[in-house]
Write a protein that holds these residues in place. Sequence first.
Motif, PDB file in Angstrom:
ATOM      1  N   SER A 349       1.060  -1.127   0.165  1.00  0.00           N
ATOM      2  CA  SER A 349       0.017  -0.137   0.036  1.00  0.00           C
ATOM      3  C   SER A 349       0.896   1.213   0.039  1.00  0.00           C
ATOM      4  N   PRO A 350       1.503   1.377  -1.279  1.00  0.00           N
ATOM      5  CA  PRO A 350       2.295   2.577  -1.196  1.00  0.00           C
ATOM      6  C   PRO A 350       1.607   3.902  -0.982  1.00  0.00           C
ATOM      7  N   ALA A 351       0.369   4.036  -1.085  1.00  0.00           N
ATOM      8  CA  ALA A 351      -0.555   5.319  -1.082  1.00  0.00           C
ATOM      9  C   ALA A 351      -0.752   5.591   0.370  1.00  0.00           C
ATOM     10  N   THR A 352      -0.476   4.622   1.398  1.00  0.00           N
ATOM     11  CA  THR A 352      -0.474   4.784   2.675  1.00  0.00           C
ATOM     12  C   THR A 352       0.745   4.950   3.614  1.00  0.00           C
ATOM     13  N   LEU A 353       1.737   4.886   2.646  1.00  0.00           N
ATOM     14  CA  LEU A 353       3.182   4.732   3.462  1.00  0.00           C
ATOM     15  C   LEU A 353       3.337   6.028   4.338  1.00  0.00           C
ATOM     16  N   GLU A 354       3.055   7.146   4.121  1.00  0.00           N
ATOM     17  CA  GLU A 354       3.479   8.115   4.949  1.00  0.00           C
ATOM     18  C   GLU A 354       2.781   7.965   6.353  1.00  0.00           C
ATOM     19  N   ARG A 355       1.420   7.717   6.251  1.00  0.00           N
ATOM     20  CA  ARG A 355       0.674   7.539   7.531  1.00  0.00           C
ATOM     21  C   ARG A 355       1.009   6.178   8.173  1.00  0.00           C
ATOM     22  N   ASP A 356       1.490   5.182   7.547  1.00  0.00           N
ATOM     23  CA  ASP A 356       1.912   3.889   8.170  1.00  0.00           C
ATOM     24  C   ASP A 356       3.194   4.156   8.734  1.00  0.00           C
ATOM     25  N   ALA A 357       4.129   4.933   7.939  1.00  0.00           N
ATOM     26  CA  ALA A 357       5.533   5.043   8.645  1.00  0.00           C
ATOM     27  C   ALA A 357       5.403   6.011  10.009  1.00  0.00           C
ATOM     28  N   ALA A 358       4.570   6.639   9.851  1.00  0.00           N
ATOM     29  CA  ALA A 358       4.289   7.752  11.130  1.00  0.00           C
ATOM     30  C   ALA A 358       3.842   6.980  12.405  1.00  0.00           C
ATOM     31  N   HIS A 359       3.074   5.981  12.139  1.00  0.00           N
ATOM     32  CA  HIS A 359       2.639   5.025  13.248  1.00  0.00           C
ATOM     33  C   HIS A 359       3.784   4.242  13.644  1.00  0.00           C
ATOM     34  N   ALA A 360       4.555   3.521  12.724  1.00  0.00           N
ATOM     35  CA  ALA A 360       5.542   2.827  12.992  1.00  0.00           C
ATOM     36  C   ALA A 360       6.617   3.705  13.805  1.00  0.00           C
ATOM     37  N   ARG A 361       6.826   4.665  13.487  1.00  0.00           N
ATOM     38  CA  ARG A 361       7.814   5.734  14.362  1.00  0.00           C
ATOM     39  C   ARG A 361       7.560   5.960  15.690  1.00  0.00           C
TER      40      ARG A 361
END
Length: 393
Positions: A349-361
């Motif tokens: 899901s590249p479209a949600t990468l920014e949101r998902d990366a923020a959650h992982a961080r």
Amino acid sequence: MKTSAFLYPWDVVGDPHAAARLVDLGVQQVTLASAYHSTRALTPRHPDRRVVTAEHAAVLYPPDPARWAGRRLRPYEQTWVSGDDPYAEAAEALAGAGLQVHSWVVLAHNSRLGAEHPDTSVVNAYGDRYPWAPCIARPEVRAYLVDLAAEAAVRPGALGTELESCGWYGFAHLHAHDKTAGVGLGDAAQYLMSLCFCPDCRAGYAGTGLDADELAAAVRRALEPVWAGSGTVAAGWSGVGELLGAGLADASRRWRDAVARELQEAAVAAVRSAAPGPDFQVLLHADPASYRTGANVGVDPAHLLSTADGAVLPCTGGEAAREAVLGPFAGLTGVLAANFNVVTGMGGSPATLERDAAHARALGAGELRLYHAGLASGPDLEAVAGALSRINR
């Protein structure tokens, strides 16, 4: 967040624009395969080819003849990428564009090894061999994997490495024409189908007070309701105890955990001994549930971070999935890299990468891994580049 994209040498060799595309993507590092399993891969942007068929597990560099002389188990050489050393050629091009290069080493996943040397394979409770899954309890296999780790990890120009499948492989193969979905196998049945009963594992069970024949019979009995499709089984480790009984389950896990830890300690030590300096980074692809098998091997988080520099953790999926893999590392010191599939056609899901990366961080991840820059479509890479431009502001 420091970000690395996975890549194969064949994505770069013969393509003079490949390195520049990675720079434009916004990553700082490439995790480049140096030892890999069999696969069939698209190369959608290569000027000369569209499909690469890696017919068997192989190293993508010339192995050292002196290291492997006279040994029955040794790495297979590849024939599907031109040049004497595709890894070195690709690494040089990537480094020349200003990218850091780390090696990507697949260890206990090798179908050709099992086909040519059946005695090296995991044997399940029914006597079926898994040729794709070398049994890491066998001393000859362990010695081979440790030496392969050292050689394939420390390639010229590499600043670090990521070791995949550095532990138990089991029933799930994932890289063949599998016809195994007719019966749904959850975590518990997967574990039981992954227990090995080769001579070395039988002896290992005996060392923990288990009778291997009795354990195998118990596994077969426990799986009968699964094959019949009757009843439900709890998820996770509690389901294993429900099927097998807590005593047998815990004893089998103690043996397997000890074997995996021994391999991980030996492989990391061998890599560090061969590395050019103390800053060479060693990460393991991992899952914090030690009973799990596969590319992301089951580990004990505290032990992993006392052995290696950190972990690459599968973070594709929803928030609950990320919490399950990152949560057990909370409070521990080490590199945590959140691995996201960014290939839409492969479930990413590249479209949600920014949101998902923020959650992982927020859960403690300090780095990102993107699977896979060579396989992704143009629109997928455009979405990734946009996300990384915002993440890196």
